[in-house]
Design a protein around this motif. Structure first.
Motif, PDB file in Angstrom:
ATOM      1  N   ARG A  89     -18.715  31.660  79.985  1.00 47.00           N
ATOM      2  CA  ARG A  89     -18.996  31.073  80.478  1.00 47.00           C
ATOM      3  C   ARG A  89     -20.802  30.500  79.398  1.00 47.00           C
ATOM      4  O   ARG A  89     -21.714  29.452  79.720  1.00 47.00           O
ATOM      5  CB  ARG A  89     -20.069  31.483  82.600  1.00 47.00           C
ATOM      6  CG  ARG A  89     -18.795  31.012  82.883  1.00 47.00           C
ATOM      7  CD  ARG A  89     -19.324  31.065  84.176  1.00 47.00           C
ATOM      8  NE  ARG A  89     -20.853  31.803  84.870  1.00 47.00           N
ATOM      9  CZ  ARG A  89     -20.068  33.089  85.584  1.00 47.00           C
ATOM     10  NH1 ARG A  89     -19.086  33.619  85.513  1.00 47.00           N
ATOM     11  NH2 ARG A  89     -21.534  33.772  85.196  1.00 47.00           N
ATOM     12  N   ASP A  91     -22.888  32.237  79.334  1.00 43.17           N
ATOM     13  CA  ASP A  91     -24.663  32.595  80.627  1.00 43.17           C
ATOM     14  C   ASP A  91     -25.017  34.055  80.353  1.00 43.17           C
ATOM     15  O   ASP A  91     -24.258  34.354  81.089  1.00 43.17           O
ATOM     16  CB  ASP A  91     -23.658  32.624  82.025  1.00 43.17           C
ATOM     17  CG  ASP A  91     -24.641  32.446  82.814  1.00 43.17           C
ATOM     18  OD1 ASP A  91     -25.894  32.019  82.921  1.00 43.17           O
ATOM     19  OD2 ASP A  91     -24.275  32.202  84.115  1.00 43.17           O
ATOM     20  N   SER A  94     -26.670  35.627  83.387  1.00 42.43           N
ATOM     21  CA  SER A  94     -26.265  36.663  84.011  1.00 42.43           C
ATOM     22  C   SER A  94     -25.421  38.092  83.240  1.00 42.43           C
ATOM     23  O   SER A  94     -25.095  38.380  83.948  1.00 42.43           O
ATOM     24  CB  SER A  94     -24.686  36.354  84.782  1.00 42.43           C
ATOM     25  OG  SER A  94     -23.780  35.808  83.948  1.00 42.43           O
TER      26      SER A  94
END
Length: 223
Positions: A89, A91, A94
């Motif tokens: 992602r 990301d 996270s």
């Protein structure tokens, strides 16, 4: 609260009908416990580890659930899966809490390991910034049983199709730190783009022979 229930079973036809067998009883956490704690799927192999069975009285009792079920701590395989999902992602926010502060990460393409969460996150930032978002990690297989060591085989996919020369295998060691399971060590080994095949064996043999001659010159002396 703990609930106890019985499990029905099939008696194989080759066993004597008079054989005294007690229906097994299994104790599991209540639904309230499961609702208030993070849990994961319990495999049959794990149940075997928790079960004690008497030959005189085959009553099955789970004496204690595994640590990650009893305490609500996430499983090692779940943490590693989240690691790859976060990378896919892009990301990193996270991914960061999944990595321990003093984690050591080795990518065997590089001469030295990356040490510390900050250095590792920075490496993955450079990695994801250098590739297309269409390039994604796909897990082929992952070990599930161990709570502290995880093996993964994976490959990269481009728009859902396998990317050439992208197979890899990784190893992760995890520890529970401040109530959270985190990655403390990782190692990646990636499929080489150039595959020398048997030539690699010849190179290894020649290198070994050269080392032997260098250290034992008397071996070439003729009498």
């Amino acid at each position: 609260m703990i609930h106890t229930f019985s499990i029905s079973y099939f008696c194989p036809p080759h066993l004597p009908k008079t054989l005294p067998i007690c229906p097994p009883t299994v104790t599991v956490p209540s639904t309230d416990f499961l609702a208030n704690n993070r849990t994961r799927k319990i495999t049959s192999n794990q149940i075997k580890k928790w079960v004690r069975q008497s030959s005189d009285n085959p009553t099955v009792m789970i004496t204690s659930p595994p640590d990650d079920v009893a305490t609500g701590i996430e499983s090692a395989s779940s943490v590693v899966r989240k690691f790859y999902q976060g990378i896919n992602r892009r990301d990193l926010a996270s991914v960061e809490p999944l990595i321990a502060n003093n984690c050591v990460y080795e990518d065997l393409v590089f001469p030295r390991p990356f040490v510390g969460r900050e250095a590792i996150v920075e490496f993955f930032k450079k990695f994801i910034d250098s590739i297309s978002t269409d390039l994604q990690f796909a897990i082929d297989d992952i070990s599930e049983e161990d709570t502290s060591a995880i093996g993964v085989t994976w490959h990269l996919e481009w728009n859902g199709k396998t990317f050439p020369f992208s197979k890899g295998c990784s190893f992760y060691r995890l520890e529970v730190i401040n109530g959270q399971r985190q990655i403390v060590y990782g190692r990646d080994s990636v499929e080489p783009a150039i595959k020398p095949g048997e030539t690699a064996l010849v190179i290894v043999i020649c290198a070994s022979l050269n080392n032997y001659i260098s250290n034992c010159p008397s071996a070439l002396a003729y009498k």
